[in-house]
Scaffold this motif. Structure first.
Motif: not given
Ligand SMILES: [Mn+2]
Ligand SMILES: [Mn+2]
Ligand SMILES: [Zn+2]
Ligand SMILES: [Zn+2]
Lengths: 154, 154
Positions: A78-85, A96, A101-103, A153-154, B36-38, B72, B74, B76, B80
């Motif tokens: 589902g929808n519980c994500h965070s994103y990074l380059l 993680i 929060g560093t990845v 993050a988050k 990583h950012l939401t 990418c 993650v 988090s 979900c």
DNA sequence: CTGTAAATGAAAACGTTTTTCAACTGCGAG
DNA sequence: CTCGCAGTTGAAAAACGTTTTCATTTACAG
């Protein structure tokens, strides 16, 4: 030894929780199903017999059962994500830091042996996997925070 | 070769997408961050310079970038999830059928070698992991559904 | 420059999860 | 068995995160 509604009920009592009709209904629903169910799905199931049960109660019970390790949680995509380059070009996975929060990336992932084995055991035709490591990054290991001071993050 | 906002922009154009100021702002925000950012976090960051940008645009851009594999995702740990009765006593993981939703257990998971390796490489002190396999269960392999006809839970 | 398909933002709709609070009840102490 | 109360519940509202809708704007190929 398979978990039954009855057994789980016993665990609850032994831990000092009360055995209410609502909890029993939820236990039956969960133990009866061979599927993974969302909170809403559980609610709907339980409702058939126990028309007045609140969705809140379902959430509270799930939380309890998960804490006690009596039910498993599946990340249903589902929808519980965070994103990074994206950094590595290749297929890779993430570590993680639960401190900051560093990845970090991890490229030398080889699950293919395990996949084969699992595939043979279960008959599944596996086409993807989700793998993430959680832990403390180097600097957070030193910091040795007071407790519960996640800043990431988050 | 590291991805920059500029490079990602080029990819977008080459794929026939337009390079708008909003997209550029989001690209900068994402490439600039080591975190990583939401979606919300990205929105807040971008807003500082681009006060009027809508959260919708952030969602749409994230979706696009993820599809193209430029960012990418993650897991988090948010909300979900679906739940099922715990079956094996031991530590284990799950295989989820993308056809019917069936979940199978897999106990002989040995990630400790990988964990050690990753730990050495990254300096992380790893204390847990998330592993799930996705694929088709035996019966769904036969069925050979028309397409996109997932019926399972959720 | 222009025309057009793509992209955007405001607002509303949505689905899920959490909070609040008054009422209820399981169950142990007496 | 009864009582009392901490634990539990449900209704309702709030809080979130995400998606849909639609009128307006805009990037950019021609
Ligand atoms: Mn499990
Ligand atoms: Mn990745
Ligand atoms: Zn850290
Ligand atoms: Zn299946």
């Amino acid at each position: 030894m398979k978990l039954t509604a009855r057994k789980i009920g016993a665990v609850l009592k032994s831990r000092g929780y009360r055995l209410t009709p609502q909890r029993n209904a939820i236990l039956s629903a969960v133990t009866a199903s061979h599927d993974h169910l969302t909170p809403t799905a559980i609610h709907e199931k339980v409702r058939r017999e126990h028309k007045n049960i609140g969705l809140v109660t379902v959430y509270r019970t799930i939380e309890l059962l998960a804490e006690l390790g009596l039910i498993c949680e599946v990340h249903s995509g589902g929808n519980c994500h965070s994103y990074l380059l994206r950094r590595p070009d290749q297929h890779h996975h993430h570590l993680i830091c639960s401190g900051c929060g560093t990845v970090a990336d991890f490229t030398s992932c080889d699950l293919s042996d395990m996949e084969q084995k699992v595939s043979r055991q279960t008959g599944f035709d596996i086409n993807s996997h989700l793998l993430e490591f959680m832990g403390l990054c180097r600097s957070c290991q030193k910091d040795d925070r007071p407790e519960g001071s996640v800043s990431g993050a988050k």
